[in-house]
Motif scaffolding. Structure first.
Motif, PDB file in Angstrom:
ATOM      1  N   LEU A 124       0.850  -1.195   0.000  1.00  0.00           N
ATOM      2  CA  LEU A 124       0.000   0.000   0.000  1.00  0.00           C
ATOM      3  C   LEU A 124       0.882   1.239   0.000  1.00  0.00           C
ATOM      4  N   VAL A 125       0.707   2.087  -1.011  1.00  0.00           N
ATOM      5  CA  VAL A 125       1.571   3.264  -1.195  1.00  0.00           C
ATOM      6  C   VAL A 125       0.722   4.525  -1.086  1.00  0.00           C
ATOM      7  N   SER A 126       0.983   5.285  -0.022  1.00  0.00           N
ATOM      8  CA  SER A 126       0.265   6.533   0.213  1.00  0.00           C
ATOM      9  C   SER A 126       0.914   7.657  -0.606  1.00  0.00           C
ATOM     10  N   LYS A 127       0.073   8.415  -1.305  1.00  0.00           N
ATOM     11  CA  LYS A 127       0.610   9.527  -2.087  1.00  0.00           C
ATOM     12  C   LYS A 127       1.159  10.621  -1.173  1.00  0.00           C
ATOM     13  N   GLU A 128       0.490  10.837  -0.053  1.00  0.00           N
ATOM     14  CA  GLU A 128       0.978  11.848   0.897  1.00  0.00           C
ATOM     15  C   GLU A 128       2.365  11.482   1.401  1.00  0.00           C
ATOM     16  N   TRP A 129       2.571  10.222   1.738  1.00  0.00           N
ATOM     17  CA  TRP A 129       3.871   9.757   2.229  1.00  0.00           C
ATOM     18  C   TRP A 129       4.895   9.797   1.097  1.00  0.00           C
ATOM     19  N   LEU A 130       4.478   9.403  -0.080  1.00  0.00           N
ATOM     20  CA  LEU A 130       5.373   9.401  -1.236  1.00  0.00           C
ATOM     21  C   LEU A 130       5.877  10.810  -1.539  1.00  0.00           C
ATOM     22  N   ASN A 131       5.009  11.790  -1.336  1.00  0.00           N
ATOM     23  CA  ASN A 131       5.388  13.178  -1.613  1.00  0.00           C
ATOM     24  C   ASN A 131       6.502  13.679  -0.703  1.00  0.00           C
TER      25      ASN A 131
ATOM     26  N   GLU B 136       9.414   2.153   5.051  1.00  0.00           N
ATOM     27  CA  GLU B 136      10.130   3.243   4.387  1.00  0.00           C
ATOM     28  C   GLU B 136      11.320   2.729   3.585  1.00  0.00           C
ATOM     29  N   HIS B 137      12.160   1.904   4.205  1.00  0.00           N
ATOM     30  CA  HIS B 137      13.392   1.434   3.569  1.00  0.00           C
ATOM     31  C   HIS B 137      13.287   0.028   2.992  1.00  0.00           C
ATOM     32  N   GLY B 138      12.267  -0.724   3.409  1.00  0.00           N
ATOM     33  CA  GLY B 138      12.194  -2.124   2.997  1.00  0.00           C
ATOM     34  C   GLY B 138      13.151  -3.002   3.772  1.00  0.00           C
ATOM     35  N   GLN B 139      13.739  -2.473   4.850  1.00  0.00           N
ATOM     36  CA  GLN B 139      14.693  -3.217   5.674  1.00  0.00           C
ATOM     37  C   GLN B 139      14.029  -3.568   7.004  1.00  0.00           C
TER      38      GLN B 139
ATOM     39  N   MET C  85       8.592   2.396   0.596  1.00  0.00           N
ATOM     40  CA  MET C  85       8.239   3.713   0.072  1.00  0.00           C
ATOM     41  C   MET C  85       9.382   4.294  -0.756  1.00  0.00           C
ATOM     42  N   LEU C  86      10.634   4.064  -0.322  1.00  0.00           N
ATOM     43  CA  LEU C  86      11.763   4.554  -1.114  1.00  0.00           C
ATOM     44  C   LEU C  86      11.842   3.830  -2.456  1.00  0.00           C
TER      45      LEU C  86
END
Length: 801
Positions: free
Chosen positions: A2-9, A266-269, A178-179
């Motif tokens: 799930l990818v939030s546009k607000e967070w992506l911005n 955020e990092h996938g880690q 997200m990154l």
């Protein structure tokens, strides 16, 4: 994901609306399954400040609240939430507002008290109960900060947002963060990425004075790193952090646990937070588990480990199952003060095997299984330490404590402009290709039209030239691929092969006769693999069958057709007529591919249904099935002969081999009564043909003959023969002795009964004579007819008086 546009911005600024962005991402190869727009059905949602609270005089469970919503005077709202209290900042929907599901808010009286709006829970504004903080599950949501009363509550909650659901294929693990999503968007739009802040203020005290790290098995744990953060304060996370986690489908717990989940997204880690004071020693040792070693995981279940599992220990006992789940005694609690942050790379195979065996699938294990980006291991660790410092008030000790070797953060692939253009049909320049590589985040060294491309470890799906070419085509746009027609010097019209034509014709015959096509499994139980087989051959056994019922490859289609018929009859479908065109398999020995042979088989039981207005239903019998097989032979222009046979699983008196040029190519028969009883079937008839051999039969051109100008002569004879004599033998004798005027011989009656001697039967045959060159004479017909009778008598047949 799930990818939030607000967070992506926060990482990359995008001017496109959500639908255009989703369409562009989908066209590039990552399907956006759906888009959730949180504020779509909401109106007049504001932040409210509870100024006062009094018990409702007429209702024990209701409270009368005065709420500041940014106007001159507070408004009165009657609220039934058990957790509402004075000085809270809450979500309020004003009179005239609307909530998801079409709920409209009106001015109302509740037990005589006016209510000017509604104080809301998170569920009422569209969030799933499974992701809400537990403390707010049964009541209203309370902001952890103090937003301005009357301001937009959706903006305060970061819910003025749209969330895309990425349907990722296993090779695109880089977008499980997200990154990673930001890099994908950057490649599509060319915008620069702003990376998260990791500027730490480190204390003079070194982490190596507090704890040591040792890796005993580098093939299982290539790299293990840790940081120590002292004096953290456990509390609810800030609203922005809680909101982002909830939009990503994760329930907020407390600030420390939430930070580890935040970094995961955020990092996938994946990270793990240990309570330093409960680890049990000053050392962390990563190793393989000992056989039958035990650990009680965070879910309170004691689990027995295998030697293939990887564990994190305090030097003596496990405190976590690597990449899967932590142990219960070192988990972060409300009393935790000092935290050890783990960031590591674990062997993907070990993690996958352990998580599957224990049934512990998680966001962390799914990422470890697909591979972790080497370049983000330390960045994620530092980012987590920064947030603990910023949000939880922790003191970060200096230095990263680590052991093992961090894998290479990139790999180099050489490619040229010619390689790209030749494969995908573009005419891109070296500069255009270089721009695409740079937008993807791949560093390049360019020499004339050749590239050395450094692919970061986050893109572990790229390893060869073809992968890079695919990336160029994907980012440039699949819809930009030029449309071209094949260039042929000469063309031919398409056509069906002889075998394809014959196969279609046979299907038309069978379906016209009322049979339905079945497709059954090629795998059968070993005990039935050779049942009804026309040849004695070794079976092909599977090395790792899914079950005993699917352990070997079939040598006949009939066992599975019988299963299908039994299944239908058991469900009150008594009249069944099925055929199947499929392959059987004969073993050629170990490490050799089997021989595959095309077979045509059918099964009929119950009543054979004709046209209701023309005829009655008739029970299926041997001659009906024989007629279907003869119809197939007629259409394929081949000649079948039939010979009585005895097979173990077929009726001893109603079974025949089908022969083609004196070679057995099939069978017809009724199932043995024992088989019918075992399968709860009435009389059931089957046929099976070696279709490959039938199709191999050469068929010449059709030769037409003129209609005879002279009349023919027919004579009927009735022969008394022994019961075991077949009618086909009599017909063969007639054909052999009919000279050149015999046109046709056909049996039209067989009689056995009270007027016949025991062991005898009467066979009535019509013999047609025809001479195409002249009119037949009585003398010529009688001469040939007598010759036939003499031949029949020599075989023991006598004319019936």
């Amino acid at each position: 994901m799930l990818v939030s546009k607000e967070w992506l911005n926060e990482y990359i600024k995008i001017d496109a609306d959500i639908d255009a962005l989703a369409e562009k991402i989908t066209r590039s190869g990552i399907e956006v399954d759906s888009i959730k727009k949180y504020g779509e059905d909401i109106k007049k949602l504001v932040v409210g400040h509870v100024v006062s609270k009094e018990k409702h005089p007429e209702a024990d469970k209701l409270n009368i609240c005065k709420v500041d919503v940014g106007e001159e005077e507070p408004v009165q709202i009657v609220c039934g939430a058990p957790n509402v209290d004075v000085d809270q900042y809450v979500i309020v929907v004003r009179v005239g507002g609307r909530l998801p599901g079409g709920v409209k808010i009106k001015r109302a009286k509740l037990r005589g008290e006016v209510s000017e709006g509604m104080i809301c829970s998170l569920q009422e504004i569209g969030l799933d109960a499974n992701v809400m903080p537990k403390k707010y599950a049964d009541g209203i949501y309370v902001f952890s900060n103090e937003p301005t009363p009357g301001s937009d509550a959706l903006e305060a909650l970061l819910l003025n947002d749209e969330v895309m659901d990425f349907d990722l294929t296993p090779n695109r693990a880089d977008c499980l963060s997200m990154l990673g999503a930001a890099h994908e968007v950057s490649a599509l739009y060319g915008n620069e990425i702003k990376y998260p802040n990791t500027d730490l203020t480190e204390a003079p005290e070194k982490a190596t004075q507090e704890i040591s790290v040792a890796v005993q098995n580098e093939e299982a744990i290539p790299y293990y790193a840790a940081r120590v953060v002292k004096n953290v304060t456990i509390a609810p996370s800030p609203t922005w952090l809680q909101s982002r986690l909830m939009k990503a489908g994760i329930r907020p717990i407390n600030n420390v646990v939430d930070i580890s989940n935040y970094i995961l997204l955020e990092h996938g880690q994946p990270l793990h937070m240990f309570d330093q004071d409960h680890i049990g020693s000053e050392q962390i040792v990563a190793r393989y588990a000992q056989e039958n070693e035990k650990i009680t995981t965070l879910d309170g279940v004691e689990r027995e480990l295998l030697a293939s599992d990887v564990v994190i220990t305090n030097g003596s006992e496990p405190i976590a199952i690597a990449g899967v789940m932590g142990g219960d005694f070192s988990e972060v609690t409300d009393k935790t003060q000092n935290v050890v942050i783990e960031s590591a790379i674990f062997n993907a195979t070990n993690v996958r095997q352990t998580s599957r065996r224990l049934g512990l699938r998680s966001e962390a294990s799914s990422r470890f299984e697909k591979g972790i980006a080497s370049e983000r291991v330390i960045d994620a660790l530092n980012r987590a330490a920064f947030l603990l410092q910023d949000i939880a008030g922790g003191t970060v000790l200096s230095e990263v404590v680590s052991d093992g070797t961090l894998p290479e953060t990139s790999k180099t692939i050489e490619i040229s402009t010619h390689d790209v253009n030749q494969l995908i049909g573009f005419e891109l320049s070296t500069e255009e290709i270089n721009v695409i590589f740079n937008r993807l985040g791949f560093a390049t060294n360019v020499s004339e039209d050749s590239f050395e491309v450094n692919v970061p470890s986050r893109r572990n799906d790229i390893s060869i030239k073809a992968d890079l070419i695919e990336e160029v085509a994907r980012i440039y746009g699949y819809d930009q691929l030029p449309s071209t027609l094949p260039n042929f010097e000469s063309t031919t019209a398409g056509y069906l092969t002889d075998n394809q034509l014959k196969t279609r014709k046979v299907k038309e015959i069978l379906e016209g006769a009322g049979l339905d096509q079945a497709i059954t499994y090629s795998l059968v139980h070993k005990d039935v693999a050779k049942d009804y087989a026309l040849e004695e051959q070794e079976v092909v056994e599977l090395m790792m069958p899914m079950s005993e019922d699917q352990a070997v490859l079939r040598q006949s289609l009939l066992p599975r057709l019988i299963d299908a018929t039994r299944y239908n009859v058991a469900r009150k479908n008594k009249n069944v007529a099925l055929y199947e065109l499929g392959r059987v398999f004969y073993s050629n020995g170990e490490n050799q591919l089997p021989t595959e042979v095309e077979f045509l088989s059918g099964i009929l039981t119950g009543q054979y249904t004709g046209n209701k207005w023309q005829q009655k239903d008739e029970p299926v019998d041997f001659f009906l099935v024989k007629g279907i097989v003869e119809r197939i032979a007629e259409q394929l222009n081949v000649s079948f002969t039939f010979e009585a046979a005895k097979l173990d699983l077929l009726h001893p008196g109603r079974t025949a081999y089908v022969k083609l040029n004196d070679e057995v190519v099939g069978l017809i028969g009724e199932l043995h009564p024992k088989v019918e009883k075992e399968n709860d079937l009435d009389r059931t008839y089957v046929f099976e043909l070696n279709f490959t051999k039938v199709l191999e039969q050469p068929v010449g051109k059709i030769e037409y003959e003129a209609i005879p100008r002279f009349p023919g002569v027919s004579r009927d004879i009735a022969l008394v023969v022994n019961t075991e004599v077949t009618t086909s033998t009599l017909i063969s004798t007639i054909n052999e002795n009919g000279a050149d005027i015999l046109n046709h011989a056909e049996v039209f009656d067989v009689y056995e009964g009270e007027h016949m001697e025991e062991g005898k039967k009467s066979v009535a045959i019509r013999i047609d004579y025809l001479d195409v060159t002249e009119t037949l004479t009585e003398e010529k017909v009688s001469s040939v007819h007598n010759q036939i009778l003499e031949a029949l008598e020599q075989q023991g047949a006598t004319l019936r008086a």
